[in-house]
Structure formats: C-alpha cells, structure tokens
Design an enzyme around this catalytic site. Sequence first.
Site, PDB file in Angstrom:
ATOM      1  CG  HIS A 195      -2.137  -1.041   1.011  1.00  0.00           C
ATOM      2  ND1 HIS A 195      -3.132  -0.963   0.396  1.00  0.00           N
ATOM      3  CD2 HIS A 195      -2.051  -2.102   1.053  1.00  0.00           C
ATOM      4  CE1 HIS A 195      -3.663  -1.550   1.016  1.00  0.00           C
ATOM      5  NE2 HIS A 195      -2.855  -3.268   0.811  1.00  0.00           N
ATOM      6  CG  ASP A 233      -0.189   9.614   0.607  1.00  0.00           C
ATOM      7  OD1 ASP A 233       0.063   7.968   0.740  1.00  0.00           O
ATOM      8  OD2 ASP A 233       0.068  10.670   1.037  1.00  0.00           O
TER       9      ASP A 233
HETATM   10  P1  ADQ Z   1      -3.193   6.333   4.387  1.00  0.00           P
HETATM   11  O1  ADQ Z   1      -2.010   6.234   4.743  1.00  0.00           O
HETATM   12  O2  ADQ Z   1      -4.052   6.378   5.747  1.00  0.00           O
HETATM   13  O3  ADQ Z   1      -3.242   5.029   3.980  1.00  0.00           O
HETATM   14  P2  ADQ Z   1      -5.809   7.009   2.056  1.00  0.00           P
HETATM   15  O4  ADQ Z   1      -5.206   6.822   1.146  1.00  0.00           O
HETATM   16  O5  ADQ Z   1      -5.536   8.939   2.142  1.00  0.00           O
HETATM   17  O6  ADQ Z   1      -3.773   8.032   3.464  1.00  0.00           O
HETATM   18  O7  ADQ Z   1      -6.471   7.608   2.720  1.00  0.00           O
HETATM   19  C1  ADQ Z   1      -6.814   7.421   4.112  1.00  0.00           C
HETATM   20  C2  ADQ Z   1      -8.168   6.837   4.637  1.00  0.00           C
HETATM   21  O8  ADQ Z   1      -8.802   7.086   5.625  1.00  0.00           O
HETATM   22  C3  ADQ Z   1      -9.348   7.320   3.627  1.00  0.00           C
HETATM   23  O9  ADQ Z   1     -10.295   6.636   3.096  1.00  0.00           O
HETATM   24  C4  ADQ Z   1      -9.270   9.069   4.362  1.00  0.00           C
HETATM   25  O10 ADQ Z   1     -11.319   9.506   3.848  1.00  0.00           O
HETATM   26  C5  ADQ Z   1      -9.767   8.153   6.413  1.00  0.00           C
HETATM   27  N1  ADQ Z   1      -9.255   9.377   6.458  1.00  0.00           N
HETATM   28  C6  ADQ Z   1      -8.090  10.240   6.525  1.00  0.00           C
HETATM   29  N2  ADQ Z   1      -8.108  11.203   7.390  1.00  0.00           N
HETATM   30  C7  ADQ Z   1      -9.249  11.345   8.282  1.00  0.00           C
HETATM   31  C8  ADQ Z   1      -9.813  11.609   9.017  1.00  0.00           C
HETATM   32  N3  ADQ Z   1      -9.952  12.756  10.203  1.00  0.00           N
HETATM   33  N4  ADQ Z   1     -11.419  10.743   9.962  1.00  0.00           N
HETATM   34  C9  ADQ Z   1     -11.934   9.945   9.031  1.00  0.00           C
HETATM   35  N5  ADQ Z   1     -11.617   9.251   8.353  1.00  0.00           N
HETATM   36  C10 ADQ Z   1     -10.074   9.195   7.784  1.00  0.00           C
HETATM   37  C11 ADQ Z   1      -2.095   3.897   3.318  1.00  0.00           C
HETATM   38  C12 ADQ Z   1      -1.602   4.690   2.386  1.00  0.00           C
HETATM   39  C13 ADQ Z   1      -1.810   5.324   0.931  1.00  0.00           C
HETATM   40  C14 ADQ Z   1      -3.073   4.087   0.400  1.00  0.00           C
HETATM   41  C15 ADQ Z   1      -3.921   3.329   0.809  1.00  0.00           C
HETATM   42  C16 ADQ Z   1      -4.353   2.774   0.476  1.00  0.00           C
HETATM   43  O11 ADQ Z   1      -0.539   5.329   2.641  1.00  0.00           O
HETATM   44  O12 ADQ Z   1      -0.874   5.855   0.327  1.00  0.00           O
HETATM   45  O13 ADQ Z   1      -3.762   5.127  -0.754  1.00  0.00           O
HETATM   46  O14 ADQ Z   1      -3.248   3.078   2.703  1.00  0.00           O
HETATM   47  O15 ADQ Z   1      -3.935   1.943  -0.482  1.00  0.00           O
END
Ligand code: ADQ
Length: 450
Positions: free
Chosen positions: A155, A360
């Site tokens: 991921h 990311d």
């Molecule tokens: P993350 O680093 O957690 O994931 P991201 O892909 O942005 O990053 O996913 C975060 C998820 O958490 C999103 O669905 C978002 O809506 C939710 N989220 C973020 N902040 C929040 C908040 N304050 N309250 C509630 N929900 C919140 C890791 C990798 C990424 C990759 C994903 C999936 O780092 O690059 O895209 O896995 O593979």
Amino acid sequence: MSKGRLICVSNRIPSGPNPSGGLVVALHDTLLETGGIWIGTSGKLAETAGNALHEVEGGPFRRMAFDLTEQEQENYYFGFSNQVLWPLFHGRTDLMEIHAEYLSAYKDVNRRLAKMLIDVIEPDDRIWVHDYHLLPLALYLRQAGAKNRIGFFLHTPFPTPLALQAMPNAPEVCEWLSNYEVVGMQAERDARACIASMIELGGGEELAGGFVQLNNRQCRIAAFPVAIDATEFRTLAESEVDKLPRGIVKPERRLMIGVDRLDYTKGVPQRFKAFGEFLERHEEWHRHVSMLQISPPTREGVEAYDNIREETELLSGQINGRYADIQWAPIRFINRPVPRETLAGLYRASDVALVTPLMDGMNLVAKEFIAAQDPADPGVLILSQFAGAAEQMPDAVIVNPHDTEQMATAIMTSLAMPLVDRKRRHAALMETIVKKDVSWWSKGFRTALG
Ligand code: ADQ
C-alpha cells in the site's frame, strides 16, 4: 479463476461487526462467495505468544486473528514496521531506527503467523497478503510447505535500489518478495523501482511481461492502483452535504480542505507554509478564504509523530496569530477523526482540496474529494506529484509540495479557476475514478493471482 477460497492476510483484521472502508468492501463479496477468511492481529495483547489462530465472531465474513505480545507490538509493529520500513519506503531514511531486535521480532512474528496459517489453509486457496508488515510471509509459508499461489500488495511506495540499501538486509527483502507469484504496487514508479531492486540488489533476472526470475522462482511485479467505490461515495456526499452543522459554509468565504492522518509523509507543515505565503501575497483574500485541516493522531508515542504534531500546531498557531481577526481564523486544525459521512459532506462543501503529501502510495482522499463534488459546480483538487494518485489524475493541479511559492500560486489559480475549467478537469478525473474503481482494482489483482 480457481475454485479455492480467498484468504486475505493483513496486519489488523477489519474491526467491529460492520467493518467499512474501501478495501474491506472490495473484498467482501469474494470472501463471501468463496467462503474466504480475513486473517490478522486482533488488536489485543496477550501475555505469551500463542500458536493458533482464533475465530472472531460477529462479522459479515469469516475472520481469524492472533494476539501480539507487548514486546512483539513494540519491536515488530512500532519498531521494524513503523520505524524502519515506513520511513524508508517514504524516502525518510533519516528517520529510520535500526535495531537488531526490531528485525528479529519482525521475522519471528511473520514466521509464527506462517505456522498458524499452515493449519488453516487448503491446497486450492489463494492467499492475498497486504502491506509492509508482512513482506516475508510467503517465504515462511513456503518453508512450512505451502504450494498455494500467494500474492502481495504493497500500500506504500517502494524505494529505489539506492534507498533500499539503507536497510541492513536489502538483498533479503528481494528474496522475501520472490516467494510471491504476484507483487502488486500502487504505481508504475513503484513497480519499476521494485524490479530494479530485485535485479540490482537481489541478483534476479528480468523476463518479459514484468516477471523477475530469482532463486528459481518467477514473480510478476506490476502496478494495481488502489481505488474507491466512487459511485457510492458520490451518493453519500450528495446526501450528507445538507446535514453539515450550520456555520461551516459561509457564502462570503471559500473553504479549502485537507484530510490526512497526522503523519510526516503527508506534507501538512509544507501545506500550511504555502497557505501562509498565499496570505502574505494576497491581502484581498483575507477573511474570504479559510483552511480546514482534519488530521487524527496516529502511531502516538513514536518520536517522529510527536514532533510532527508539535510542528503542525506551532505553524497553524503562527499563521492564525499573524492574520486572524475577531471574525476570521485562516486555519482550523482538527486533531481528531471525523465520521466518514461528515467527511463526504465536507468534501462536497469545499472549493479546493489540498492533497500534498511528500510521498504517498496512492492517497484515497484525492479520489474521495473528486467523487464528492457537484459536477455542475465542482471544487478543484491540488495534488502532489509524489502521491501515487498523480499518475492516474493528471487533470488535478499538480504541485511539488517542497516548493512553497509554486503551491501558493496553485492556491490562487485554484480559487480563481473559471467554472468551465473546473468542470472539464472534474469530468476527466471522475471518468477515471468511476471506471477504475475498487472492484476494478480487486478484480485486476485477483485475476493476476490466478
Ligand atoms: P493512508 O496513509 O491512511 O493509507 P489514504 O489513502 O489517504 O492514506 O487513506 C486514508 C483514509 O482514511 C481515507 O479513506 C480517508 O477518508 C480516511 N481519513 C483520513 N483522515 C481522516 C479523518 N480525520 N477522519 C476520518 N477519516 C479519515 C495507506 C497509504 C496510502 C494508500 C492507502 C490505501 O499510505 O497511500 O492510498 O493506504 O492503499
């Protein structure tokens, strides 16, 4: 596809009786159809390391779990996974904490899990392992006699061969990966970096079609960009926007939004500096724009995370101190999670999203923001060139998060963007995320796994 079950393995099993989130939803149907199981740690700690998985009752599909001991959590999870692999895979080798006990605990937990899995899997099962906590799992499963097809999906980004050498055991990582039939990456850049490492550091040989031969095994390395259920998210945003508390959206003020776990990879301080630079340059926008940054804490107790929190609080305080007046504070920094429905409504109510990580894997917030927009009057996505999502989303306003001046200009461009341009960009982005949604992602990987 073969008739066997799908066995999903990740560090943590999805929690609660109604687990949500794109990944879980994407795999839900396949798990049910094939009688599959999701396996991982329970989130609870045990006094001693057990040697069998236990059933976790109550979910929509079968789940099995094991408990970590406190020391395993310290050395395998906080140690090797989150203070060696996470910073390394995100280009922050300066934050790595290399200790022999971290690596040995990492291997021990993976070996222990492989032994417990052997008692559960059947010859026809396909095994799909998720993320950097479990890189060596296939090797230990092979050593325990597993002949199944095993796939791995990372991921996070994958480092270049040069960066990977910051690890004490870089060639070993290549050997770990060579035991999978398929290694899935988020972006083409990561697939290229992984193939290069397998050849330069692991001594592998590149074959046609993204295959690498190493230690008499052939492994396919390819990009499978992770995705969301864009249609479901659009519907959610449409229904939630009118339920937002009053006062969040003001007719005389534009709203910019940032949503990220409070992680040093997400570029929140750089984003705040760019907003500060924008306010410095554009007095005419004072009181007419504000930024809402929602960042729940994560991995608390790890020093680098405590530091990023302090830095973020300090910067937002400085910018508010300099520009705020009795009617307006430029930045609202929320250090706690927000329900998914509220987030969807907030995205739709926002004029601009700042998704500007320093590095990311993909970044699902970028996709959620686009899905949530009103196509007749959409907001603008400012997206870092270092998010995996940038490969699929060239119609966003692409920025270099290290370049404060360029980001300040991008904020101005986005706030002033004419409707016709906003609609064109949004339509192109929406087409991609609807076509390449989470089912497309999951099916693509499972087909490659065979
Ligand atoms: P993350 O680093 O957690 O994931 P991201 O892909 O942005 O990053 O996913 C975060 C998820 O958490 C999103 O669905 C978002 O809506 C939710 N989220 C973020 N902040 C929040 C908040 N304050 N309250 C509630 N929900 C919140 C890791 C990798 C990424 C990759 C994903 C999936 O780092 O690059 O895209 O896995 O593979």
